[in-house]
Design a protein around this motif. Structure first.
Motif, PDB file in Angstrom:
ATOM      1  N   GLU A 116      -7.444 -89.666 -12.460  1.00  0.00           N
ATOM      2  CA  GLU A 116      -7.410 -88.969 -11.180  1.00  0.00           C
ATOM      3  C   GLU A 116      -6.951 -87.531 -11.438  1.00  0.00           C
ATOM      4  O   GLU A 116      -6.259 -87.260 -12.423  1.00  0.00           O
ATOM      5  CB  GLU A 116      -6.481 -89.652 -10.188  1.00  0.00           C
ATOM      6  N   PRO A 117      -7.349 -86.590 -10.569  1.00  0.00           N
ATOM      7  CA  PRO A 117      -6.953 -85.190 -10.782  1.00  0.00           C
ATOM      8  C   PRO A 117      -5.437 -85.032 -10.833  1.00  0.00           C
ATOM      9  O   PRO A 117      -4.712 -85.653 -10.065  1.00  0.00           O
ATOM     10  CB  PRO A 117      -7.551 -84.470  -9.567  1.00  0.00           C
ATOM     11  N   HIS A 118      -4.979 -84.200 -11.752  1.00  0.00           N
ATOM     12  CA  HIS A 118      -3.548 -83.910 -11.900  1.00  0.00           C
ATOM     13  C   HIS A 118      -3.267 -82.608 -11.150  1.00  0.00           C
ATOM     14  O   HIS A 118      -3.629 -81.523 -11.608  1.00  0.00           O
ATOM     15  CB  HIS A 118      -3.198 -83.763 -13.382  1.00  0.00           C
ATOM     16  N   ALA A 119      -2.645 -82.713  -9.989  1.00  0.00           N
ATOM     17  CA  ALA A 119      -2.425 -81.550  -9.121  1.00  0.00           C
ATOM     18  C   ALA A 119      -1.360 -80.630  -9.698  1.00  0.00           C
ATOM     19  O   ALA A 119      -0.181 -80.977  -9.758  1.00  0.00           O
ATOM     20  CB  ALA A 119      -2.021 -82.011  -7.723  1.00  0.00           C
ATOM     21  N   LEU A 120      -1.761 -79.436 -10.116  1.00  0.00           N
ATOM     22  CA  LEU A 120      -0.852 -78.449 -10.686  1.00  0.00           C
ATOM     23  C   LEU A 120      -0.298 -77.513  -9.615  1.00  0.00           C
ATOM     24  O   LEU A 120       0.841 -77.051  -9.711  1.00  0.00           O
ATOM     25  CB  LEU A 120      -1.582 -77.630 -11.747  1.00  0.00           C
ATOM     26  N   LEU A 121      -1.115 -77.224  -8.610  1.00  0.00           N
ATOM     27  CA  LEU A 121      -0.728 -76.326  -7.527  1.00  0.00           C
ATOM     28  C   LEU A 121      -1.389 -76.799  -6.244  1.00  0.00           C
ATOM     29  O   LEU A 121      -2.585 -77.095  -6.239  1.00  0.00           O
ATOM     30  CB  LEU A 121      -1.184 -74.889  -7.834  1.00  0.00           C
ATOM     31  N   LYS A 122      -0.606 -76.885  -5.175  1.00  0.00           N
ATOM     32  CA  LYS A 122      -1.142 -77.235  -3.871  1.00  0.00           C
ATOM     33  C   LYS A 122      -0.996 -76.046  -2.927  1.00  0.00           C
ATOM     34  O   LYS A 122       0.043 -75.394  -2.896  1.00  0.00           O
ATOM     35  CB  LYS A 122      -0.424 -78.463  -3.294  1.00  0.00           C
ATOM     36  N   VAL A 123      -2.077 -75.774  -2.184  1.00  0.00           N
ATOM     37  CA  VAL A 123      -2.108 -74.639  -1.268  1.00  0.00           C
ATOM     38  C   VAL A 123      -2.608 -75.132   0.093  1.00  0.00           C
ATOM     39  O   VAL A 123      -3.560 -75.917   0.144  1.00  0.00           O
ATOM     40  CB  VAL A 123      -3.047 -73.530  -1.795  1.00  0.00           C
ATOM     41  N   PRO A 124      -2.010 -74.688   1.205  1.00  0.00           N
ATOM     42  CA  PRO A 124      -0.862 -73.768   1.253  1.00  0.00           C
ATOM     43  C   PRO A 124       0.428 -74.484   0.836  1.00  0.00           C
ATOM     44  O   PRO A 124       0.520 -75.699   0.912  1.00  0.00           O
ATOM     45  CB  PRO A 124      -0.802 -73.353   2.731  1.00  0.00           C
ATOM     46  N   THR A 125       1.381 -73.696   0.399  1.00  0.00           N
ATOM     47  CA  THR A 125       2.658 -74.267  -0.003  1.00  0.00           C
ATOM     48  C   THR A 125       3.777 -73.324   0.391  1.00  0.00           C
ATOM     49  O   THR A 125       3.557 -72.133   0.580  1.00  0.00           O
ATOM     50  CB  THR A 125       2.686 -74.506  -1.535  1.00  0.00           C
ATOM     51  N   LYS A 126       4.959 -73.877   0.522  1.00  0.00           N
ATOM     52  CA  LYS A 126       6.131 -73.059   0.823  1.00  0.00           C
ATOM     53  C   LYS A 126       7.268 -73.494  -0.088  1.00  0.00           C
ATOM     54  O   LYS A 126       7.243 -74.596  -0.661  1.00  0.00           O
ATOM     55  CB  LYS A 126       6.543 -73.195   2.290  1.00  0.00           C
ATOM     56  N   ALA A 127       8.252 -72.631  -0.237  1.00  0.00           N
ATOM     57  CA  ALA A 127       9.375 -72.918  -1.128  1.00  0.00           C
ATOM     58  C   ALA A 127      10.021 -74.241  -0.750  1.00  0.00           C
ATOM     59  O   ALA A 127      10.316 -74.501   0.419  1.00  0.00           O
ATOM     60  CB  ALA A 127      10.399 -71.797  -1.053  1.00  0.00           C
ATOM     61  N   GLY A 128      10.184 -75.108  -1.733  1.00  0.00           N
ATOM     62  CA  GLY A 128      10.807 -76.402  -1.509  1.00  0.00           C
ATOM     63  C   GLY A 128       9.831 -77.548  -1.422  1.00  0.00           C
ATOM     64  O   GLY A 128      10.229 -78.721  -1.519  1.00  0.00           O
ATOM     65  N   ASP A 129       8.535 -77.270  -1.245  1.00  0.00           N
ATOM     66  CA  ASP A 129       7.531 -78.337  -1.206  1.00  0.00           C
ATOM     67  C   ASP A 129       7.489 -79.046  -2.557  1.00  0.00           C
ATOM     68  O   ASP A 129       7.574 -78.410  -3.613  1.00  0.00           O
ATOM     69  CB  ASP A 129       6.145 -77.768  -0.907  1.00  0.00           C
ATOM     70  N   THR A 130       7.356 -80.369  -2.535  1.00  0.00           N
ATOM     71  CA  THR A 130       7.298 -81.155  -3.768  1.00  0.00           C
ATOM     72  C   THR A 130       6.133 -82.140  -3.723  1.00  0.00           C
ATOM     73  O   THR A 130       5.679 -82.539  -2.644  1.00  0.00           O
ATOM     74  CB  THR A 130       8.602 -81.942  -4.010  1.00  0.00           C
ATOM     75  N   TRP A 131       5.662 -82.515  -4.898  1.00  0.00           N
ATOM     76  CA  TRP A 131       4.654 -83.565  -5.022  1.00  0.00           C
ATOM     77  C   TRP A 131       4.727 -84.125  -6.435  1.00  0.00           C
ATOM     78  O   TRP A 131       5.290 -83.509  -7.337  1.00  0.00           O
ATOM     79  CB  TRP A 131       3.251 -83.030  -4.725  1.00  0.00           C
ATOM     80  N   THR A 185       7.763 -78.754  -7.908  1.00  0.00           N
ATOM     81  CA  THR A 185       8.455 -78.123  -6.791  1.00  0.00           C
ATOM     82  C   THR A 185       8.007 -76.670  -6.697  1.00  0.00           C
ATOM     83  O   THR A 185       8.038 -75.938  -7.692  1.00  0.00           O
ATOM     84  CB  THR A 185       9.982 -78.166  -6.976  1.00  0.00           C
ATOM     85  N   ALA A 186       7.597 -76.261  -5.510  1.00  0.00           N
ATOM     86  CA  ALA A 186       7.132 -74.888  -5.307  1.00  0.00           C
ATOM     87  C   ALA A 186       8.302 -73.961  -5.002  1.00  0.00           C
ATOM     88  O   ALA A 186       9.263 -74.347  -4.326  1.00  0.00           O
ATOM     89  CB  ALA A 186       6.121 -74.837  -4.167  1.00  0.00           C
ATOM     90  N   GLY A 187       8.212 -72.737  -5.503  1.00  0.00           N
ATOM     91  CA  GLY A 187       9.198 -71.708  -5.195  1.00  0.00           C
ATOM     92  C   GLY A 187       8.610 -70.682  -4.250  1.00  0.00           C
ATOM     93  O   GLY A 187       7.451 -70.794  -3.822  1.00  0.00           O
ATOM     94  N   LYS A 188       9.371 -69.667  -3.949  1.00  0.00           N
ATOM     95  CA  LYS A 188       8.917 -68.604  -3.065  1.00  0.00           C
ATOM     96  C   LYS A 188       8.106 -67.587  -3.847  1.00  0.00           C
ATOM     97  O   LYS A 188       8.466 -67.222  -4.965  1.00  0.00           O
ATOM     98  CB  LYS A 188      10.123 -67.915  -2.410  1.00  0.00           C
ATOM     99  N   GLU A 189       7.005 -67.134  -3.265  1.00  0.00           N
ATOM    100  CA  GLU A 189       6.177 -66.122  -3.921  1.00  0.00           C
ATOM    101  C   GLU A 189       7.017 -64.899  -4.271  1.00  0.00           C
ATOM    102  O   GLU A 189       7.840 -64.451  -3.467  1.00  0.00           O
ATOM    103  CB  GLU A 189       5.024 -65.710  -3.008  1.00  0.00           C
ATOM    104  N   GLU A 190       6.800 -64.373  -5.474  1.00  0.00           N
ATOM    105  CA  GLU A 190       7.603 -63.251  -5.935  1.00  0.00           C
ATOM    106  C   GLU A 190       6.796 -62.357  -6.851  1.00  0.00           C
ATOM    107  O   GLU A 190       5.709 -62.733  -7.317  1.00  0.00           O
ATOM    108  CB  GLU A 190       8.833 -63.772  -6.692  1.00  0.00           C
ATOM    109  N   LYS A 191       7.318 -61.169  -7.114  1.00  0.00           N
ATOM    110  CA  LYS A 191       6.634 -60.238  -8.001  1.00  0.00           C
ATOM    111  C   LYS A 191       6.981 -60.580  -9.447  1.00  0.00           C
ATOM    112  O   LYS A 191       8.142 -60.759  -9.794  1.00  0.00           O
ATOM    113  CB  LYS A 191       7.044 -58.796  -7.692  1.00  0.00           C
ATOM    114  N   VAL A 192       5.945 -60.658 -10.278  1.00  0.00           N
ATOM    115  CA  VAL A 192       6.123 -60.976 -11.696  1.00  0.00           C
ATOM    116  C   VAL A 192       5.599 -59.805 -12.517  1.00  0.00           C
ATOM    117  O   VAL A 192       4.458 -59.360 -12.332  1.00  0.00           O
ATOM    118  CB  VAL A 192       5.369 -62.268 -12.078  1.00  0.00           C
ATOM    119  N   ASP A 193       6.417 -59.320 -13.416  1.00  0.00           N
ATOM    120  CA  ASP A 193       6.067 -58.175 -14.259  1.00  0.00           C
ATOM    121  C   ASP A 193       5.800 -58.668 -15.682  1.00  0.00           C
ATOM    122  O   ASP A 193       6.702 -59.176 -16.352  1.00  0.00           O
ATOM    123  CB  ASP A 193       7.207 -57.159 -14.247  1.00  0.00           C
ATOM    124  N   VAL A 194       4.549 -58.578 -16.117  1.00  0.00           N
ATOM    125  CA  VAL A 194       4.149 -59.007 -17.462  1.00  0.00           C
ATOM    126  C   VAL A 194       3.368 -57.862 -18.106  1.00  0.00           C
ATOM    127  O   VAL A 194       3.008 -56.887 -17.427  1.00  0.00           O
ATOM    128  CB  VAL A 194       3.290 -60.291 -17.411  1.00  0.00           C
TER     129      VAL A 194
END
Length: 200
Positions: A102-117, A132-141
């Motif tokens: 079965e598909p392995h869910a890596l990311l679920k959308v829409p999502t909010k901080a604290g959502d789990t699966w 567990t999903a976190g809050k969207e944030e700026k990532v500098d790479v």
């Protein structure tokens, strides 16, 4: 004077109505690269040193309302992974031509901080992963700055020793993972996006 106002209004209205509509308007936001030829190069740093990992989209097929995206990963060895991508998220569906039960869910959308699966392991005897999903944030790479959603995946070993592996991945729209931190005990491996080259 009134005629000038009316004329200006007509010109503005005509220009606004004839302006081209951006291609992205009305399109769902996908947290993955879904164009053949898209290439991401990561710098991986861990206990075995530093090396580059290259991921290239080699095939994209529209199926069942989703995009089935085949990615070739090249580093110390080459592997092929197939992902199911849609406006609902990203799932892994096959590795090296072995389709998952079965598909392995890596990311679920829409999502909010604290959502789990919970997602089952890729193999019948492997441990499940609690995400567990976190809050969207700026990532500098090295590849630039991205607004990304952090997703923490926690895997507990099944052998009873209580050892936990934690993998946190940051997903950015239209690119996918831009950063990953993998921790097992005292060991840490990081993956940061060095470059992203769109396919043609």
């Amino acid at each position: 004077m009134r005629s000038l106002v009316v004329l200006a209004t007509l010109v503005f209205t005509t220009a606004a109505s004839s302006a081209p509509v951006p291609k992205d308007v009305g399109q769902p936001v996908l947290y993955f690269s879904v164009r053949e030829g898209d290439q991401s190069v990561f710098e991986v740093t861990g206990s075995s040193g530093t090396y580059d990992l290259t991921e290239t989209v080699t095939k994209v097929v529209a199926k069942d309302g989703c995009m089935w995206v085949t990615v070739e990963r090249r580093a110390t060895k080459t592997t092929t992974v197939v992902y199911q991508v849609s406006a609902k998220g990203v799932s892994r569906v096959a590795t090296n031509d072995q389709e998952l039960a079965e598909p392995h869910a890596l990311l679920k959308v829409p999502t909010k901080a604290g959502d789990t699966w919970t997602a089952k392991a890729d193999t019948p005897t492997g441990p499940s992963t609690v995400y567990t999903a976190g809050k969207e944030e700026k990532v500098d790479v090295p590849a630039g700055k991205f607004m990304a959603i952090p997703i923490e995946g926690k895997i507990t070993a099944q052998n009873g020793n209580g050892r936990i592996a934690i993998r946190t991945s940051w997903y950015a729209p239209n690119v996918g993972i831009v950063k990953m931190v993998y921790k097992v005990g005292d060991g840490v491996e990081t993956r940061t996006l060095k470059s992203f080259k769109p396919g043609k």
